[in-house]
Motif scaffolding. Structure first.
Motif, PDB file in Angstrom:
ATOM      1  N   TYR A 259      53.824   0.154 -60.731  1.00  0.00           N
ATOM      2  CA  TYR A 259      54.501  -0.786 -61.636  1.00  0.00           C
ATOM      3  C   TYR A 259      56.009  -0.527 -61.632  1.00  0.00           C
ATOM      4  O   TYR A 259      56.817  -1.464 -61.526  1.00  0.00           O
ATOM      5  CB  TYR A 259      53.909  -0.627 -63.038  1.00  0.00           C
ATOM      6  CG  TYR A 259      54.799  -1.094 -64.161  1.00  0.00           C
ATOM      7  CD1 TYR A 259      55.121  -2.446 -64.313  1.00  0.00           C
ATOM      8  CD2 TYR A 259      55.314  -0.183 -65.094  1.00  0.00           C
ATOM      9  CE1 TYR A 259      55.939  -2.866 -65.363  1.00  0.00           C
ATOM     10  CE2 TYR A 259      56.120  -0.606 -66.138  1.00  0.00           C
ATOM     11  CZ  TYR A 259      56.427  -1.947 -66.261  1.00  0.00           C
ATOM     12  OH  TYR A 259      57.240  -2.354 -67.289  1.00  0.00           O
TER      13      TYR A 259
ATOM     14  N   CYS B 158      54.041  -5.933 -69.457  1.00  0.00           N
ATOM     15  CA  CYS B 158      53.509  -4.566 -69.425  1.00  0.00           C
ATOM     16  C   CYS B 158      53.873  -3.791 -70.702  1.00  0.00           C
ATOM     17  O   CYS B 158      53.161  -2.877 -71.096  1.00  0.00           O
ATOM     18  CB  CYS B 158      54.032  -3.830 -68.195  1.00  0.00           C
ATOM     19  SG  CYS B 158      52.951  -2.505 -67.680  1.00  0.00           S
TER      20      CYS B 158
ATOM     21  N   LEU C  40      49.156  -6.245 -65.210  1.00  0.00           N
ATOM     22  CA  LEU C  40      50.129  -5.560 -66.073  1.00  0.00           C
ATOM     23  C   LEU C  40      49.532  -5.378 -67.467  1.00  0.00           C
ATOM     24  O   LEU C  40      49.778  -4.378 -68.146  1.00  0.00           O
ATOM     25  CB  LEU C  40      51.428  -6.382 -66.144  1.00  0.00           C
ATOM     26  CG  LEU C  40      52.174  -6.557 -64.822  1.00  0.00           C
ATOM     27  CD1 LEU C  40      53.365  -7.493 -65.012  1.00  0.00           C
ATOM     28  CD2 LEU C  40      52.640  -5.220 -64.266  1.00  0.00           C
ATOM     29  N   ARG C  41      48.748  -6.360 -67.893  1.00  0.00           N
ATOM     30  CA  ARG C  41      48.057  -6.263 -69.192  1.00  0.00           C
ATOM     31  C   ARG C  41      47.034  -5.124 -69.148  1.00  0.00           C
ATOM     32  O   ARG C  41      46.889  -4.364 -70.096  1.00  0.00           O
ATOM     33  CB  ARG C  41      47.384  -7.606 -69.502  1.00  0.00           C
ATOM     34  CG  ARG C  41      46.605  -7.685 -70.812  1.00  0.00           C
ATOM     35  CD  ARG C  41      46.272  -9.142 -71.081  1.00  0.00           C
ATOM     36  NE  ARG C  41      45.103  -9.368 -71.903  1.00  0.00           N
ATOM     37  CZ  ARG C  41      45.105  -9.497 -73.232  1.00  0.00           C
ATOM     38  NH1 ARG C  41      46.234  -9.369 -73.892  1.00  0.00           N
ATOM     39  NH2 ARG C  41      43.995  -9.745 -73.895  1.00  0.00           N
TER      40      ARG C  41
ATOM     41  N   LEU D 290      47.254  -2.482 -67.216  1.00  0.00           N
ATOM     42  CA  LEU D 290      48.002  -1.225 -67.204  1.00  0.00           C
ATOM     43  C   LEU D 290      48.452  -0.865 -68.614  1.00  0.00           C
ATOM     44  O   LEU D 290      48.370   0.299 -69.034  1.00  0.00           O
ATOM     45  CB  LEU D 290      49.218  -1.340 -66.265  1.00  0.00           C
ATOM     46  CG  LEU D 290      50.160  -0.138 -66.227  1.00  0.00           C
ATOM     47  CD1 LEU D 290      49.430   1.133 -65.819  1.00  0.00           C
ATOM     48  CD2 LEU D 290      51.318  -0.392 -65.256  1.00  0.00           C
ATOM     49  N   PHE D 291      48.907  -1.867 -69.353  1.00  0.00           N
ATOM     50  CA  PHE D 291      49.298  -1.633 -70.755  1.00  0.00           C
ATOM     51  C   PHE D 291      48.112  -1.053 -71.538  1.00  0.00           C
ATOM     52  O   PHE D 291      48.260  -0.064 -72.262  1.00  0.00           O
ATOM     53  CB  PHE D 291      49.748  -2.960 -71.397  1.00  0.00           C
ATOM     54  CG  PHE D 291      49.893  -2.873 -72.894  1.00  0.00           C
ATOM     55  CD1 PHE D 291      51.070  -2.421 -73.467  1.00  0.00           C
ATOM     56  CD2 PHE D 291      48.838  -3.224 -73.732  1.00  0.00           C
ATOM     57  CE1 PHE D 291      51.197  -2.322 -74.856  1.00  0.00           C
ATOM     58  CE2 PHE D 291      48.959  -3.129 -75.114  1.00  0.00           C
ATOM     59  CZ  PHE D 291      50.139  -2.684 -75.673  1.00  0.00           C
TER      60      PHE D 291
ATOM     61  N   MET E 199      58.099  -8.878 -66.075  1.00  0.00           N
ATOM     62  CA  MET E 199      57.056  -7.867 -65.837  1.00  0.00           C
ATOM     63  C   MET E 199      57.107  -6.803 -66.930  1.00  0.00           C
ATOM     64  O   MET E 199      56.068  -6.343 -67.414  1.00  0.00           O
ATOM     65  CB  MET E 199      57.247  -7.230 -64.447  1.00  0.00           C
ATOM     66  CG  MET E 199      56.944  -8.177 -63.310  1.00  0.00           C
ATOM     67  SD  MET E 199      56.845  -7.358 -61.694  1.00  0.00           S
ATOM     68  CE  MET E 199      58.513  -6.774 -61.463  1.00  0.00           C
TER      69      MET E 199
ATOM     70  N   GLU F  32      50.973   3.340 -62.874  1.00  0.00           N
ATOM     71  CA  GLU F  32      52.277   3.286 -63.535  1.00  0.00           C
ATOM     72  C   GLU F  32      53.393   3.408 -62.492  1.00  0.00           C
ATOM     73  O   GLU F  32      54.419   2.722 -62.574  1.00  0.00           O
ATOM     74  CB  GLU F  32      52.367   4.419 -64.551  1.00  0.00           C
ATOM     75  CG  GLU F  32      53.597   4.319 -65.443  1.00  0.00           C
ATOM     76  CD  GLU F  32      53.657   5.477 -66.434  1.00  0.00           C
ATOM     77  OE1 GLU F  32      52.601   6.040 -66.774  1.00  0.00           O
ATOM     78  OE2 GLU F  32      54.776   5.814 -66.859  1.00  0.00           O
TER      79      GLU F  32
END
Length: 278
Positions: free
Chosen positions: A109, A132, A226-227, A229-230, A128, A106
């Motif tokens: 990011y 995310c 990013l996906r 991390l989500f 981004m 995080e």
DNA sequence: TCATCACACTGTGGCACGAC
DNA sequence: GTCGTGCCACAGTGTGATGA
């Protein structure tokens, strides 16, 4: 004599089209057949030669990639009625843990967001944040339209399925503000100067350019991360795999499990906390 | 800056099959 | 009969190169 002729390749291409294969699949299959043809060099197509070809590929590619080529060739052999020539797929060991060197944190990011902001690249900053903040794929960005943002939800149609993505109020506010500044009244929010949707290769390249300033390893900076991390963040809060699967658009929980798999280091920390080894 | 292509790789889902 | 698992096919992504 089982010789591959140009006519066969062209007929195979038509066969794939009539079987409703996607353009990407057709291109990939035809390329695989042409590479095999180059390998054979006017020799007959036999199982022995295919085994030799598989051996060659094993020295050049990863096992999963070799299997991808083999599946294309199997489709071609089915088309030719040469099922006897098929060779076995390679065994691929499933990885127990995720590769930590590819896991975007995080904090990293947020540093990427700040770097984009510092560069004055508001489009990349919001792009981004959108991926995310929603967990969508980079290929689903064209569904983020002015109309979708105004309604607070986007209808995603991908892989023959529909799903609705909720857009947070703050994200909507930022996106609408950006659209207003860019005089975008309808359609795709993220577009090139010519009005076309952004190409994924350019998005990836733009993200890589932030790495040095954001002090993030370039190998972990790409849109799909990013996906991931989500997904990890969502699961940490919600602890509901089924709900996460719905949000990500997965029809199988097994697929979602890949996203929330822990790293080897995290797994070791859990084992240590258990305190069963004294 | 943007578009396009090629290629290697990864993500995803359908389905067969074995265990129970 | 059902459930879970693994295999395989197909679709999508990452990345480097190239050119407009």
């Amino acid at each position: 004599m089982n010789m591959i002729r140009e006519n066969d390749i062209q007929a195979f291409e038509t066969y794939l089209y009539l079987n409703e294969k996607s353009r990407a699949t057709t291109v990939k299959y035809i390329r695989a057949v042409r590479r095999l043809t180059e390998f054979l060099q006017d020799e007959e197509l036999t199982k022995r030669r295919l085994l030799e070809y598989r051996e060659l590929l094993m020295g050049q590619m990863k096992a999963q990639t070799v299997n991808g080529v083999l599946s294309a060739l199997h489709a071609f052999l089915d088309f030719l009625g040469l099922q006897d020539c098929k060779v076995k797929f390679l065994k691929v060991q499933r990885q127990a843990f995720v590769d930590e060197s590819r896991e975007l944190s995080e904090a990293e990011y947020k540093r990427l967001l700040l770097a984009a902001e510092a560069k004055g690249n508001e489009r990349l900053y919001l792009l981004m944040m959108t991926i995310c903040g929603t967990g969508i794929r980079v290929g689903e960005l064209p569904y983020i339209t002015v109309e979708a943002v105004r309604s607070g939800r986007a209808e995603i149609r991908m892989k023959g399925k529909n799903r609705t993505i909720i857009l947070q109020k703050e994200l909507c506010r930022k996106l609408l503000q950006y659209a207003k500044e860019q005089s975008i009244e309808s359609g795709h929010i993220f577009r090139t100067r010519s009005g076309n949707p952004l190409d994924r290769s350019n998005i990836c390249h733009d993200m890589k350019k932030l790495c040095a300033e954001a002090k993030v390893d370039a190998s972990k900076v790409f849109p799909h991360n990013l996906r991931h991390l989500f997904a990890r963040t969502f699961y940490a809060v919600e602890k509901n795999l089924a709900h996460l699967a719905d949000v990500l658009g997965h029809s199988r929980i097994e697929t979602t499990r890949i996203y929330v798999a822990v790293s080897a280091a995290a797994h070791e920390r859990i084992l240590n906390r258990m305190g069963l080894v004294i």
